[in-house]
Design a protein around this motif. Structure first.
Motif, short mmCIF file in Angstrom:
data_model
loop_
_atom_site.label_atom_id
_atom_site.label_comp_id
_atom_site.label_asym_id
_atom_site.label_seq_id
_atom_site.Cartn_x
_atom_site.Cartn_y
_atom_site.Cartn_z
N VAL A 1 101.48 109.34 -5.08
CA VAL A 1 100.79 110.25 -4.15
C VAL A 1 100.66 111.61 -4.85
O VAL A 1 101.51 111.98 -5.66
CB VAL A 1 101.53 110.40 -2.80
CG1 VAL A 1 101.49 109.10 -2.01
CG2 VAL A 1 102.97 110.85 -3.00
N PRO A 2 99.58 112.36 -4.55
CA PRO A 2 99.37 113.66 -5.22
C PRO A 2 100.56 114.59 -4.98
O PRO A 2 101.14 114.61 -3.89
CB PRO A 2 98.11 114.20 -4.54
CG PRO A 2 97.44 113.01 -3.93
CD PRO A 2 98.53 112.05 -3.57
N GLY B 1 98.09 87.10 0.06
CA GLY B 1 99.40 87.72 0.23
C GLY B 1 99.77 88.74 -0.84
O GLY B 1 100.90 89.18 -0.91
N LYS B 2 98.81 89.12 -1.71
CA LYS B 2 99.09 90.20 -2.66
C LYS B 2 99.12 91.50 -1.89
O LYS B 2 98.24 91.74 -1.05
CB LYS B 2 97.93 90.32 -3.66
CG LYS B 2 98.04 89.50 -4.90
CD LYS B 2 97.03 90.04 -5.91
CE LYS B 2 96.45 88.96 -6.76
NZ LYS B 2 95.49 89.43 -7.73
N ILE B 3 100.09 92.35 -2.17
CA ILE B 3 100.17 93.64 -1.48
C ILE B 3 99.07 94.57 -2.01
O ILE B 3 98.87 94.69 -3.22
CB ILE B 3 101.57 94.25 -1.68
CG1 ILE B 3 102.61 93.41 -0.91
CG2 ILE B 3 101.61 95.70 -1.20
CD1 ILE B 3 104.04 93.69 -1.25
N LEU B 4 98.35 95.19 -1.07
CA LEU B 4 97.24 96.08 -1.45
C LEU B 4 97.78 97.50 -1.63
O LEU B 4 97.79 98.31 -0.70
CB LEU B 4 96.16 96.05 -0.37
CG LEU B 4 95.29 94.79 -0.34
CD1 LEU B 4 94.48 94.73 0.93
CD2 LEU B 4 94.36 94.75 -1.55
N ARG C 1 97.78 103.76 -1.07
CA ARG C 1 97.47 105.02 -1.75
C ARG C 1 96.45 105.84 -0.96
O ARG C 1 96.53 107.04 -0.87
CB ARG C 1 96.87 104.73 -3.14
CG ARG C 1 97.87 104.56 -4.24
CD ARG C 1 97.23 104.79 -5.60
NE ARG C 1 96.09 103.90 -5.81
CZ ARG C 1 96.18 102.69 -6.38
NH1 ARG C 1 97.35 102.23 -6.76
NH2 ARG C 1 95.11 101.95 -6.57
N ASP C 2 95.46 105.12 -0.41
CA ASP C 2 94.36 105.81 0.29
C ASP C 2 94.73 106.26 1.70
O ASP C 2 94.02 107.04 2.31
CB ASP C 2 93.12 104.91 0.37
CG ASP C 2 92.57 104.61 -1.02
OD1 ASP C 2 93.01 105.29 -1.97
OD2 ASP C 2 91.72 103.72 -1.16
#
Length: 559
Positions: free
Chosen positions: A491-492, A545-548, A553-554
C-alpha cells in the motif's frame, strides 16, 4: 548454441529427457486411442452418474455431427462452452474438437461485460450454456456474432428420474436458475438427437490447428485469448503423463476433478492426462460447498487429486476430511498459485500423500515445471523443467542470469502457445525472437536445476528500495495457528514508498493485529514487517480459488 540443463541429473527414474510430440497428431487422436483401449471403462462421473469411454465416443460424435450437419459450421469456427464440471462438458468439448472446430472455454461466473468481451473478441458463432448462467448470455447476445445458443440443465445427463429432480430442485427450491429468454435456443438433448441424423464426416485436423482459445490475463486488464494448438495440448499431455505416469495403473486411476475443466490446469492435468491413462475423472460441480465435497470424497476410492492451495487448505479445515479413505491416494498435485508450507505439511500428515507443487501458465498449456513425484516432503520449489522444456532466468535486458540470481522466469518448449488471438503486439511482447516465453514471474534456479518462484513481477512490494515478495510474508503469517487465510499486498506510504499490509481471515476469533505483528517480527527482517493488518471474513478469489491480490491493493486503504 548449447543450452545447459542441470535439472536432467535430478530426473526421477524412467522419466525421459524428451517426449514424442508426434505420437498423436491431435487431441482427437488421444481420445480415439483411449476409446479403443478402454472402451468399457468409466471415463467421467458426476452427481452419481458415470459415462464410459464408449458413451463419450457416441455422444461427442453426435454433438460433432450436429455442429457440422445442422449448423453447417466450418473448420476453425469457434464454439464457446460456458459450463461448470458436469457430464455435458467433456461431451461438448470433444464434440467441438472432433468437428475440427475451436473450443472457447468460458467461465460461467463471468459478468455480462466479461462475457461480451470474450464472445466478441473470439468471434464465437455458437455458445453452449448451463441454464443457471443463460441470463448472462441473454444480456449480451445481441452485441455478439453468436448465431446459435444451446442450453442444458445440470440434471440433463443424469437419467430419469434423478435428472428431473435435480433440475426441479435447482430451479424451484434453491432458486439457482434465474429466468431467461433466448428465442431460437435449442436444448442439448435435442441437438444430440439431431446429430444422430447425420454421419460425422472424416475431419482433417492438423497439429497446428487451434484446439482451444483459452482466455487469460484478465488480472492485467483486458483478457487475451491464448491460441493453444492441438500440438501444444498433446505435447503438454505427453510431458505431464511422462512425469506423473511412472507409478500409475493404466485403466484403474480415479482422479478427483474439483478445479473446473474450463481452466487450463484441470483441462490438461485431469482431462487429457488421465484420459491417456484410461482413468476416471470424478467431477465435483461445486467444490465451494466443502461439506458436500468431503461427503463425496468419503464415498469414492480415489487415487489422485489436483488443486490449488486454497482448495487443499479448505478441505483440511472441513470437519470429517480426516475420516476419508486415503489408502489409494498416490498423487496430489498443487498448482495455479503458490503452495504454502503449512498447508503442504498438514496435507502430508492427514493424507499420507506428499503435496507435489507444479508450475505452469495458460500460455504453456499449462505445465512447465513439476517437482519429482517421489519427493518425500515439501521443498518450496516449483520443481524441475519437465521433458522437452527449457527454462532460464533473465534480467531486464534479456540476458540469462547465473544460478541463484533472481530474474524473470522464461520458458521454451513444444507446449508454448502459438500466440495471442489477433494480438500480434502482445504476442511479440510475450514471446521473444528466440522463442522464449516471458512469464512475468520472478524466480531463481539452484545448482541442481530446481526453480523457485519469488513472486509475480507486478505483485512485488517495494519498501524503501528493497524488494518484498508477498509469498514470503504470506508463508510466515500462515504458520500462525489462528490464521485461516492470508494475503500480503503493498500500500502507498509517504516514508517508504510502499508498506506491507496483510489481510487475514481468522481461524481463531481471538487473534489480534498485535499478535500478527509480533509473529512477523520474530520471523521476518524489518522492512518485510506488515505495517497494517486488516481482518476480513473472506478474501476475493478467482474462479479456481487464486487469491486476487489486485483487488486487495485497489480496495480503499483500511488501516
Amino acid at each position: 548454441m548449447s543450452f545447459e540443463r542441470p535439472w536432467l541429473a535430478q530426473y526421477p527414474e524412467r522419466v525421459p529427457a524428451e517426449i514424442d510430440v508426434d505420437e498423436f497428431p491431435s487431441v482427437v487422436a488421444v481420445l480415439e486411442s483411449a476409446i479403443e483401449n478402454y472402451r468399457d471403462r468409466p471415463a467421467f462421473a458426476n452427481l452419481g452418474k458415470t459415462l464410459t469411454y464408449a458413451e463419450i465416443d457416441q455422444l461427442s460424435a453426435q454433438f460433432a455431427a450436429y455442429l457440422l450437419g445442422e449448423l453447417k459450421l466450418k473448420k476453425g469456427d469457434r464454439v464457446a462452452i460456458m459450463m461448470p464440471n458436469c457430464l455435458q462438458y467433456p461431451i461438448a468439448t470433444f464434440g467441438v474438437l472432433r468437428a475440427g472446430l475451436t473450443v472457447v472455454n468460458t467461465n460461467p461466473m463471468y459478468t455480462a461485460r466479461e462475457l461480451k468481451h470474450q464472445l466478441v473478441d473470439s468471434g464465437a458463432s455458437v455458445i453452449f450454456v448451463l441454464d443457471n448462467f443463460a441470463h448472462t448470455v441473454q444480456e449480451v447476445i445481441a452485441d455478439t456474432q453468436v448465431k446459435q445458443v444451446i442450453t442444458t440443465g445440470l440434471g440433463d445427463m443424469l437419467g430419469f428420474p434423478k435428472g428431473a429432480i435435480v433440475n426441479f430442485v435447482l430451479k424451484y427450491v434453491k432458486k439457482m436458475v434465474p429466468e431467461y429468454d433466448l428465442p431460437g435456443a435449442i436444448r442439448f438433448r435435442d441437438a444430440l438427437a439431431l446429430g444422430q441424423r447425420h454421419t460425422l464426416p472424416t475431419v482433417d485436423i492438423e497439429p497446428n490447428d487451434i484446439a482451444f482459445l483459452q482466455y487469460t490475463g484478465g488480472t492485467t486488464g483486458v483478457a487475451k485469448g491464448a491460441m493453444l494448438t492441438h500440438r501444444n495440448m498433446v505435447a503438454n499431455m505427453q510431458q505431464a503423463a511422462a512425469w506423473v505416469g511412472t507409478n500409475v495403473r493404466m485403466g484403474e486411476e480415479v482422479i478427483i476433478t474439483a478445479l473446473p475443466l474450463y481452466h487450463i490446469f484441470a483441462l490438461t492435468a485431469n482431462g487429457l492426462v488421465f484420459m491417456k491413462f484410461g482413468g476416471l475423472n470424478h467431477m465435483i460441480t461445486n467444490p465451494r460447498d466443502m461439506k458436500a465435497f468431503v461427503k463425496e470424497l468419503k464415498s469414492t476410492r480415489f487415487t489422485a487429486i489436483t488443486g490449488v492451495n486454497t482448495l487443499f487448505n479448505g478441505l483440511l479445515n472441513t470437519p470429517g476430511f480426516d475420516e476419508v479413505d486415503f489408502s489409494g491416494l498416490h498423487l496430489t498435485l498443487g498448482g495455479g498459485m503458490a503452495v504454502q508450507r503449512s498447508v503442504a505439511e498438514r496435507w502430508k500428515q492427514v493424507t499420507g500423500s506428499t503435496l507435489v507443487e507444479a508450475y505452469g501458465l495458460t500460455e504453456s498449456a499449462p505445465a512447465a515445471c513439476i517437482n519429482p513425484m517421489d519427493l518425500a516432503d515439501y521443498n518450496g520449489a516449483i520443481g524441475l523443467p519437465i521433458p522437452s522444456t527449457d527454462a532460464c532466468v533473465k534480467d531486464e535486458a534479456g540476458n540469462a542470469l547465473p544460478q541463484g540470481e533472481v530474474g524473470e522466469l522464461c520458458l521454451r518448449g513444444p507446449q508454448i502457445m502459438k500466440g495471442y488471438w489477433k494480438r500480434p503486439e502482445d504476442t511479440a511482447a510475450a514471446i521473444d525472437a528466440d522463442g522464449w516465453l516471458h512469464t512475468g514471474d520472478m524466480a531463481r534456479m539452484d545448482e541442481k536445476g530446481f526453480f523457485y518462484i519469488v513472486d509475480r513481477k507486478k505483485d512485488m512490494i517495494l519498501v524503501s528500495g528493497f524488494n518484498v515478495y508477498p509469498n514470503e510474508v504470506e508463508d510466515v503469517i500462515a504458520m500462525m495457528p489462528g490464521v485461516l487465510e492470508v494475503a500480503a499486498v503493498g500500500v502507498p506510504d509517504e516514508k517508504s514508498g510502499e508498506a506491507v499490509k496483510v489481510v487475514i481471515v481468522k481461524k481463531d476469533p481471538a487473534l489480534t493485529a498485535e499478535q500478527v505483528k509480533a509473529h512477523a517480527r520474530e520471523n521476518l527482517t524489518g522492512y518485510k514487517h506488515p505495517r497494517y493488518v486488516e481482518f476480513r471474513t473472506e478474501l476475493p478469489k478467482t474462479n479456481v480459488g487464486k487469491i486476487l491480490r489486485r483487488e486487495l491493493r485497489d480496495a480503499p486503504a483500511a488501516r
